[in-house]
Every structure is written in C-alpha cells, then in structure tokens.
Write a protein that holds these residues in place. Structure first.
Motif, PDB file in Angstrom:
ATOM      1  N   ASP A  75      30.660  42.022 -89.167  1.00 63.18           N
ATOM      2  CA  ASP A  75      30.242  42.450 -87.669  1.00 63.18           C
ATOM      3  C   ASP A  75      30.907  41.750 -86.668  1.00 63.18           C
ATOM      4  O   ASP A  75      30.967  40.724 -86.697  1.00 63.18           O
ATOM      5  CB  ASP A  75      28.714  42.090 -87.743  1.00 63.18           C
ATOM      6  N   SER A  76      31.585  42.685 -85.920  1.00 58.75           N
ATOM      7  CA  SER A  76      32.369  42.029 -85.006  1.00 58.75           C
ATOM      8  C   SER A  76      31.687  41.763 -83.609  1.00 58.75           C
ATOM      9  O   SER A  76      32.180  41.488 -82.695  1.00 58.75           O
ATOM     10  CB  SER A  76      33.562  43.190 -84.862  1.00 58.75           C
ATOM     11  N   GLU A  77      30.194  42.310 -83.526  1.00 55.53           N
ATOM     12  CA  GLU A  77      29.586  41.877 -82.088  1.00 55.53           C
ATOM     13  C   GLU A  77      29.235  40.529 -82.146  1.00 55.53           C
ATOM     14  O   GLU A  77      29.047  39.836 -82.973  1.00 55.53           O
ATOM     15  CB  GLU A  77      28.275  42.717 -82.088  1.00 55.53           C
ATOM     16  N   ARG A  78      29.525  39.925 -80.970  1.00 56.25           N
ATOM     17  CA  ARG A  78      29.365  38.731 -80.616  1.00 56.25           C
ATOM     18  C   ARG A  78      27.919  38.483 -80.460  1.00 56.25           C
ATOM     19  O   ARG A  78      27.085  39.087 -79.809  1.00 56.25           O
ATOM     20  CB  ARG A  78      29.987  38.072 -79.310  1.00 56.25           C
ATOM     21  N   VAL A  79      27.387  37.327 -80.854  1.00 57.25           N
ATOM     22  CA  VAL A  79      26.105  37.033 -80.545  1.00 57.25           C
ATOM     23  C   VAL A  79      25.525  36.991 -79.090  1.00 57.25           C
ATOM     24  O   VAL A  79      25.990  36.660 -78.040  1.00 57.25           O
ATOM     25  CB  VAL A  79      25.323  35.438 -81.008  1.00 57.25           C
ATOM     26  N   GLY A  80      24.495  37.901 -78.878  1.00 50.44           N
ATOM     27  CA  GLY A  80      23.966  38.084 -77.286  1.00 50.44           C
ATOM     28  C   GLY A  80      24.598  38.939 -76.838  1.00 50.44           C
ATOM     29  O   GLY A  80      24.571  39.249 -75.485  1.00 50.44           O
ATOM     30  N   MET A  81      25.698  39.830 -77.351  1.00 50.64           N
ATOM     31  CA  MET A  81      26.317  40.870 -76.889  1.00 50.64           C
ATOM     32  C   MET A  81      26.267  42.064 -77.592  1.00 50.64           C
ATOM     33  O   MET A  81      27.222  42.733 -77.997  1.00 50.64           O
ATOM     34  CB  MET A  81      27.652  40.679 -76.298  1.00 50.64           C
ATOM     35  N   PRO A  82      25.174  42.589 -78.046  1.00 50.46           N
ATOM     36  CA  PRO A  82      25.008  43.755 -78.834  1.00 50.46           C
ATOM     37  C   PRO A  82      25.635  44.984 -78.339  1.00 50.46           C
ATOM     38  O   PRO A  82      25.227  45.253 -77.195  1.00 50.46           O
ATOM     39  CB  PRO A  82      23.517  43.853 -79.182  1.00 50.46           C
ATOM     40  N   GLY A  83      26.251  45.733 -78.809  1.00 49.78           N
ATOM     41  CA  GLY A  83      27.059  46.927 -78.499  1.00 49.78           C
ATOM     42  C   GLY A  83      28.102  46.637 -77.254  1.00 49.78           C
ATOM     43  O   GLY A  83      28.565  47.736 -76.550  1.00 49.78           O
ATOM     44  N   ALA A  84      28.546  45.419 -77.197  1.00 44.59           N
ATOM     45  CA  ALA A  84      29.769  45.341 -76.014  1.00 44.59           C
ATOM     46  C   ALA A  84      31.034  45.996 -76.442  1.00 44.59           C
ATOM     47  O   ALA A  84      31.672  46.480 -75.648  1.00 44.59           O
ATOM     48  CB  ALA A  84      29.966  43.688 -76.063  1.00 44.59           C
ATOM     49  N   GLU A  85      31.300  45.699 -77.727  1.00 45.23           N
ATOM     50  CA  GLU A  85      32.643  46.655 -78.383  1.00 45.23           C
ATOM     51  C   GLU A  85      32.554  47.953 -78.246  1.00 45.23           C
ATOM     52  O   GLU A  85      33.648  48.655 -77.618  1.00 45.23           O
ATOM     53  CB  GLU A  85      33.063  46.074 -79.824  1.00 45.23           C
ATOM     54  N   PRO A  86      31.495  48.703 -78.747  1.00 43.63           N
ATOM     55  CA  PRO A  86      31.420  49.986 -78.245  1.00 43.63           C
ATOM     56  C   PRO A  86      31.633  50.671 -76.878  1.00 43.63           C
ATOM     57  O   PRO A  86      32.302  51.458 -76.401  1.00 43.63           O
ATOM     58  CB  PRO A  86      30.189  50.779 -78.945  1.00 43.63           C
ATOM     59  N   LEU A  87      30.966  49.820 -76.047  1.00 45.10           N
ATOM     60  CA  LEU A  87      30.779  49.885 -74.480  1.00 45.10           C
ATOM     61  C   LEU A  87      32.478  49.567 -73.867  1.00 45.10           C
ATOM     62  O   LEU A  87      32.997  50.470 -73.276  1.00 45.10           O
ATOM     63  CB  LEU A  87      29.869  48.904 -73.981  1.00 45.10           C
ATOM     64  N   ALA A  88      33.005  48.762 -74.385  1.00 47.56           N
ATOM     65  CA  ALA A  88      34.291  48.294 -74.047  1.00 47.56           C
ATOM     66  C   ALA A  88      35.283  49.196 -74.187  1.00 47.56           C
ATOM     67  O   ALA A  88      36.120  49.922 -73.574  1.00 47.56           O
ATOM     68  CB  ALA A  88      34.781  47.015 -74.872  1.00 47.56           C
ATOM     69  N   SER A  89      35.219  49.614 -75.576  1.00 54.00           N
ATOM     70  CA  SER A  89      35.998  50.916 -75.874  1.00 54.00           C
ATOM     71  C   SER A  89      35.892  52.160 -75.243  1.00 54.00           C
ATOM     72  O   SER A  89      36.680  52.943 -74.801  1.00 54.00           O
ATOM     73  CB  SER A  89      35.966  51.381 -77.652  1.00 54.00           C
ATOM     74  N   SER A  90      34.490  52.555 -75.010  1.00 52.08           N
ATOM     75  CA  SER A  90      34.327  53.808 -74.217  1.00 52.08           C
ATOM     76  C   SER A  90      34.850  53.681 -72.636  1.00 52.08           C
ATOM     77  O   SER A  90      35.422  54.734 -72.303  1.00 52.08           O
ATOM     78  CB  SER A  90      32.590  54.089 -74.161  1.00 52.08           C
ATOM     79  N   ILE A  91      34.628  52.448 -72.108  1.00 51.72           N
ATOM     80  CA  ILE A  91      35.379  52.113 -70.836  1.00 51.72           C
ATOM     81  C   ILE A  91      36.730  52.215 -70.870  1.00 51.72           C
ATOM     82  O   ILE A  91      37.221  52.960 -70.049  1.00 51.72           O
ATOM     83  CB  ILE A  91      34.695  50.853 -70.313  1.00 51.72           C
ATOM     84  N   LEU A  92      37.325  51.766 -71.957  1.00 48.56           N
ATOM     85  CA  LEU A  92      38.876  51.893 -71.973  1.00 48.56           C
ATOM     86  C   LEU A  92      39.316  53.256 -71.994  1.00 48.56           C
ATOM     87  O   LEU A  92      40.327  53.557 -71.322  1.00 48.56           O
ATOM     88  CB  LEU A  92      39.360  51.028 -73.172  1.00 48.56           C
ATOM     89  N   ARG A  93      38.615  53.808 -72.911  1.00 48.10           N
ATOM     90  CA  ARG A  93      38.994  55.601 -73.054  1.00 48.10           C
ATOM     91  C   ARG A  93      38.861  56.332 -71.615  1.00 48.10           C
ATOM     92  O   ARG A  93      39.789  57.224 -71.357  1.00 48.10           O
ATOM     93  CB  ARG A  93      38.235  56.202 -74.008  1.00 48.10           C
ATOM     94  N   GLU A  94      37.772  56.057 -71.023  1.00 51.11           N
ATOM     95  CA  GLU A  94      37.415  56.506 -69.627  1.00 51.11           C
ATOM     96  C   GLU A  94      38.516  56.307 -68.603  1.00 51.11           C
ATOM     97  O   GLU A  94      39.017  57.195 -67.778  1.00 51.11           O
ATOM     98  CB  GLU A  94      35.987  56.301 -69.160  1.00 51.11           C
ATOM     99  N   VAL A  95      38.740  55.040 -68.621  1.00 49.74           N
ATOM    100  CA  VAL A  95      39.843  54.629 -67.587  1.00 49.74           C
ATOM    101  C   VAL A  95      41.120  54.963 -67.765  1.00 49.74           C
ATOM    102  O   VAL A  95      41.809  55.450 -66.861  1.00 49.74           O
ATOM    103  CB  VAL A  95      39.798  52.939 -67.544  1.00 49.74           C
ATOM    104  N   ALA A  96      41.432  54.879 -69.225  1.00 49.24           N
ATOM    105  CA  ALA A  96      42.984  55.613 -69.391  1.00 49.24           C
ATOM    106  C   ALA A  96      42.907  56.844 -69.133  1.00 49.24           C
ATOM    107  O   ALA A  96      44.232  57.510 -68.619  1.00 49.24           O
ATOM    108  CB  ALA A  96      43.043  55.293 -70.792  1.00 49.24           C
ATOM    109  N   LEU A  97      41.984  57.640 -69.320  1.00 49.80           N
ATOM    110  CA  LEU A  97      41.984  59.229 -69.170  1.00 49.80           C
ATOM    111  C   LEU A  97      41.876  59.393 -67.633  1.00 49.80           C
ATOM    112  O   LEU A  97      42.948  60.221 -67.219  1.00 49.80           O
ATOM    113  CB  LEU A  97      40.466  59.825 -69.794  1.00 49.80           C
ATOM    114  N   ASN A  98      41.504  58.874 -66.725  1.00 51.88           N
ATOM    115  CA  ASN A  98      41.312  59.067 -65.396  1.00 51.88           C
ATOM    116  C   ASN A  98      42.780  58.436 -64.931  1.00 51.88           C
ATOM    117  O   ASN A  98      43.304  59.007 -64.017  1.00 51.88           O
ATOM    118  CB  ASN A  98      40.184  58.154 -64.787  1.00 51.88           C
TER     119      ASN A  98
END
Length: 132
Positions: free
Chosen positions: A1-24
C-alpha cells in the motif's frame, strides 16, 4: 500500500492532477487576458474566487508573464498563467484555492507526458508549474 498514513487517496489525486496539468500545458492555448503582472491579471480575471498571487517559489526565476486564462483543476475554477523564461521557454503556472478536496496532497515533482510538473501549496493556494 503506497498511501501514506493520514493521506488516503493522495496518490490517485496526484496522478489525476498531473495528467490534467500536462494535457492543458501541451494544448498550448493562447492567453485570454494579456498581462505582465499579477495585479493586472487579477483585475481582468474577476470570476476567480481567490486572489491570484505570485508564488514565492518562482519569484526569483526571472520569469516574464505573458497573460492568463481560466481553466479548472479537478473541477475547481483555476487560473492558467503563461510565463516565459530567459531562454524563451514557455512555462504554465496553475493556481486554484485549496479546499478539503486537496487536503493531504503532498508536494511533488514528476514528469508526465514529456512535461516536468511541480505541485505545491502556498498561502492557501494550490500551485502547479509545468514546463516541457
């Protein structure tokens, strides 16, 4: 599990933001509001529900503002600001207000689709800086 304690969902959110920013960034859309400073751009972009500001992180990099346009990050209204460095390279800076949706998102820097992207938080805003 790559999620850090206290930050559930941070990795999928980071990946989603990266894709959106790169696309734009790769769309390379023109600016809707030509401006050479944040105060001027703020006046033109009155629909934003946060105050545009120059991030301290890029203040000393000699970047020249070309202007901005509205965009969104994860469905939240954001500003997309085009900057140019001394070598003529175009960088795109994104700003949006931090709400609970972005809580726990760590600062990170990664490459996505040939674009170097750094994401961080500063003064209640979420920033993303993209450059090819």
């Amino acid at each position: 599990d790559s999620e850090r304690v206290g930050m559930p969902g941070a990795e999928p959110l980071a990946s989603s933001i990266l894709r959106e920013v790169a696309l734009n960034h790769n769309k390379n859309l023109g600016v809707e509001f030509p401006a050479d400073g944040y105060a001027e751009l703020r006046q033109q972009m009155g629909e934003l529900d946060f105050s545009l500001r120059a991030p301290r992180r890029v203040a000393d990099r000699g970047l020249e503002m070309i202007g901005g346009r509205y965009c969104s990050i994860q469905g939240r209204l954001a500003a997309q600001i085009k900057l140019q460095d001394d070598g003529g390279r175009i960088l795109t800076l994104y700003q949006t207000a931090i709400d609970e949706f972005f809580e726990g998102l760590p600062e990170f820097m990664r490459e996505e689709d040939g674009v170097q992207i750094r994401v961080w938080r500063e003064d209640g805003l979420l920033f993303a800086l993209a450059g090819s």
